[in-house]
Design an enzyme around this catalytic site. Structure first.
Site, PDB file in Angstrom:
ATOM      1  CG  HIS A 143      46.750  34.433  46.447  1.00  0.00           C
ATOM      2  ND1 HIS A 143      46.211  33.188  46.682  1.00  0.00           N
ATOM      3  CD2 HIS A 143      45.749  35.312  46.663  1.00  0.00           C
ATOM      4  CE1 HIS A 143      44.959  33.311  47.047  1.00  0.00           C
ATOM      5  NE2 HIS A 143      44.633  34.571  47.048  1.00  0.00           N
ATOM      6  CE  LYS A 147      47.316  34.399  50.538  1.00  0.00           C
ATOM      7  NZ  LYS A 147      46.854  35.457  51.483  1.00  0.00           N
TER       8      LYS A 147
HETATM    9  N1  LIG Z   1      39.559  38.912  53.299  1.00  0.00           N
HETATM   10  C1  LIG Z   1      39.841  39.338  52.067  1.00  0.00           C
HETATM   11  O1  LIG Z   1      38.946  39.522  51.199  1.00  0.00           O
HETATM   12  C2  LIG Z   1      41.248  39.646  51.727  1.00  0.00           C
HETATM   13  C3  LIG Z   1      42.226  39.433  52.669  1.00  0.00           C
HETATM   14  N2  LIG Z   1      43.512  39.783  52.402  1.00  0.00           N
HETATM   15  C4  LIG Z   1      44.459  39.634  53.504  1.00  0.00           C
HETATM   16  O2  LIG Z   1      44.768  40.930  54.016  1.00  0.00           O
HETATM   17  C5  LIG Z   1      46.091  40.920  54.572  1.00  0.00           C
HETATM   18  C6  LIG Z   1      46.876  42.063  53.981  1.00  0.00           C
HETATM   19  O3  LIG Z   1      47.052  41.822  52.602  1.00  0.00           O
HETATM   20  P1  LIG Z   1      47.912  42.898  51.747  1.00  0.00           P
HETATM   21  O4  LIG Z   1      47.311  44.252  51.882  1.00  0.00           O
HETATM   22  O5  LIG Z   1      48.119  42.327  50.393  1.00  0.00           O
HETATM   23  O6  LIG Z   1      49.288  42.853  52.549  1.00  0.00           O
HETATM   24  P2  LIG Z   1      50.429  43.978  52.602  1.00  0.00           P
HETATM   25  O7  LIG Z   1      51.673  43.284  53.058  1.00  0.00           O
HETATM   26  O8  LIG Z   1      50.434  44.762  51.332  1.00  0.00           O
HETATM   27  O9  LIG Z   1      49.942  44.985  53.775  1.00  0.00           O
HETATM   28  C7  LIG Z   1      50.030  44.612  55.103  1.00  0.00           C
HETATM   29  C8  LIG Z   1      49.832  45.863  55.936  1.00  0.00           C
HETATM   30  O10 LIG Z   1      49.890  45.529  57.319  1.00  0.00           O
HETATM   31  C9  LIG Z   1      50.745  46.470  57.962  1.00  0.00           C
HETATM   32  N3  LIG Z   1      51.259  45.870  59.188  1.00  0.00           N
HETATM   33  C10 LIG Z   1      52.333  45.082  59.361  1.00  0.00           C
HETATM   34  N4  LIG Z   1      52.463  44.774  60.667  1.00  0.00           N
HETATM   35  C11 LIG Z   1      51.436  45.400  61.311  1.00  0.00           C
HETATM   36  C12 LIG Z   1      51.003  45.478  62.657  1.00  0.00           C
HETATM   37  N5  LIG Z   1      51.667  44.832  63.615  1.00  0.00           N
HETATM   38  N6  LIG Z   1      49.910  46.208  62.946  1.00  0.00           N
HETATM   39  C13 LIG Z   1      49.205  46.859  61.956  1.00  0.00           C
HETATM   40  N7  LIG Z   1      49.566  46.819  60.652  1.00  0.00           N
HETATM   41  C14 LIG Z   1      50.673  46.094  60.356  1.00  0.00           C
HETATM   42  C15 LIG Z   1      51.813  46.801  56.941  1.00  0.00           C
HETATM   43  O11 LIG Z   1      52.442  48.020  57.280  1.00  0.00           O
HETATM   44  C16 LIG Z   1      50.913  46.931  55.694  1.00  0.00           C
HETATM   45  O12 LIG Z   1      50.294  48.218  55.728  1.00  0.00           O
HETATM   46  C17 LIG Z   1      46.650  39.528  54.299  1.00  0.00           C
HETATM   47  O13 LIG Z   1      46.436  38.720  55.437  1.00  0.00           O
HETATM   48  C18 LIG Z   1      45.769  39.022  53.147  1.00  0.00           C
HETATM   49  O14 LIG Z   1      45.665  37.604  53.093  1.00  0.00           O
HETATM   50  C19 LIG Z   1      43.907  40.350  51.211  1.00  0.00           C
HETATM   51  C20 LIG Z   1      42.968  40.557  50.237  1.00  0.00           C
HETATM   52  C21 LIG Z   1      41.564  40.202  50.415  1.00  0.00           C
HETATM   53  O1  LIG Z   2      46.694  37.970  50.068  1.00  0.00           O
HETATM   54  C1  LIG Z   2      45.822  38.210  49.185  1.00  0.00           C
HETATM   55  O2  LIG Z   2      46.001  38.957  48.198  1.00  0.00           O
HETATM   56  C2  LIG Z   2      44.494  37.570  49.361  1.00  0.00           C
HETATM   57  N1  LIG Z   2      44.293  36.922  50.469  1.00  0.00           N
HETATM   58  C3  LIG Z   2      43.041  36.358  50.880  1.00  0.00           C
HETATM   59  C4  LIG Z   2      43.246  34.886  51.221  1.00  0.00           C
HETATM   60  O3  LIG Z   2      44.281  34.590  51.887  1.00  0.00           O
HETATM   61  O4  LIG Z   2      42.367  34.089  50.861  1.00  0.00           O
HETATM   62  C5  LIG Z   2      41.894  36.663  49.946  1.00  0.00           C
HETATM   63  C6  LIG Z   2      42.259  36.840  48.501  1.00  0.00           C
HETATM   64  O5  LIG Z   2      42.415  35.580  47.892  1.00  0.00           O
HETATM   65  C7  LIG Z   2      43.459  37.714  48.307  1.00  0.00           C
END
Ligand SMILES: NC(=O)C1=CN([C@@H]2O[C@H](COP(=O)(O)OP(=O)(O)OC[C@H]3O[C@@H](n4cnc5c(N)ncnc54)[C@H](O)[C@@H]3O)[C@@H](O)[C@H]2O)C=CC1
Ligand SMILES: O=C(O)C1=N[C@H](C(=O)O)C[C@H](O)C1
Length: 249
Positions: A143, A147
């Site tokens: 990733h 991350k």
């Molecule tokens: N399930 C899926 O398909 C996917 C899951 N993810 C997950 O989504 C999460 C976010 O990923 P990204 O957007 O890349 O991270 P990022 O770091 O770019 O964004 C995180 C967001 O959470 C906010 N945040 C921080 N503390 C907070 C709180 N206490 N309450 C509410 N918001 C808060 C930040 O201000 C930011 O807007 C990660 O856990 C990642 O693993 C990411 C991509 C796909």
């Molecule tokens: O942090 C990410 O970007 C992603 N997080 C998810 C994970 O922890 O599996 C899903 C995806 O791989 C992207």
């Protein structure tokens, strides 16, 4: 048109959800940020989520934040009866239990990966591990360098699928000098550049190697899947749902 609130709205995935929302309307977002708005979407402190959910007449929350933030908003969803799609990864056991509690009173759909390809990969992994009983298993994920959780939630979900078929002992990275035990599965997390998400399971034995892999090329694939799940979730009974329920619908 489904009215969506995005938790983590100022993040990478928050932006992807806003961009992908064509059949839904993102009416408000939650984030711990000084920003008042992002792409015209008002940003509200998660502590005020319950009030905002009512004020903006939200149909469903799509969450891509951090575990602490997801749990804060899940409590607001439980208080207001708003369904929640949880995409945040990295929850501990207590956090997962609190999400389960919320699903007693609202429909809650959690997925570590909202790509349809990973849903298929998990089904292929289950069949391959079941069939190739004595093959060594090794799991890798890569990733972007921002991350913060490792291994990825997707890798953990793949491990869960494997452990339904075989007793394996995860070894997170390797160093030093020791033989590989037969029940080991090496789990390796790489962080580099802006890789959107790559996962590979290697099954090796009997003079052959089978590799099952997936590569996400844009965060849009996750955003689209989460929005599809959100539209599917609205109107359902309280309970715990999975993305496979949406893919199979
Ligand atoms: N399930 C899926 O398909 C996917 C899951 N993810 C997950 O989504 C999460 C976010 O990923 P990204 O957007 O890349 O991270 P990022 O770091 O770019 O964004 C995180 C967001 O959470 C906010 N945040 C921080 N503390 C907070 C709180 N206490 N309450 C509410 N918001 C808060 C930040 O201000 C930011 O807007 C990660 O856990 C990642 O693993 C990411 C991509 C796909
Ligand atoms: O942090 C990410 O970007 C992603 N997080 C998810 C994970 O922890 O599996 C899903 C995806 O791989 C992207």
């Amino acid at each position: 048109m489904t009215r969506v609130a995005v938790n983590g709205v100022t993040g990478q995935m928050g932006g992807a959800v806003i961009e992908a929302a064509t059949d839904s309307e993102v009416v408000v977002g939650f984030a711990t940020s000084e920003t008042d708005a992002v792409e015209g979407v008002p940003v509200v402190d998660p502590a005020d989520a319950a009030t905002a959910l009512r004020e903006y007449d939200v149909d469903v929350v799509v969450d891509f934040a951090v575990p602490e933030g997801a749990l804060t908003v899940a409590e607001a969803c439980a208080e207001t009866g708003v369904p929640m799609v949880v995409g945040t990864t990295g929850f501990d056991e207590d956090g997962l239990a609190r999400l389960q509690d919320a699903s007693e009173v609202i429909p809650l759909l959690k997925a570590t990966n909202f790509s349809q390809g990973i849903q298929v990969l998990q089904r292929l992994v289950s069949e391959a591990v079941d069939t190739l009983e004595d093959y060594d298993l090794e799991l890798m994920e890569t990733h972007h360098n921002r991350k913060v959780d490792a291994p990825s939630g997707t890798a953990t979900s793949i491990l869960d699928v494997i452990q339904e078929e075989r007793d394996v002992e995860p070894v997170y990275g390797r160093e030093g000098h020791a033989p590989r035990e037969a029940d080991e599965i090496g789990v390796f997390a790489r962080r580099a550049g802006d890789v959107r998400g790559e996962h590979e399971l290697v099954l090796a034995g009997n003079d052959e190697v089978l590799s099952l892999s997936h590569r996400a090329e844009d965060r849009g694939v996750f955003a689209a899947g989460a929005l599809d799940a959100a539209a599917w979730l609205v109107g359902r009974d309280a309970g715990w749902y999975a993305f496979g329920d949406v893919v199979d619908a």
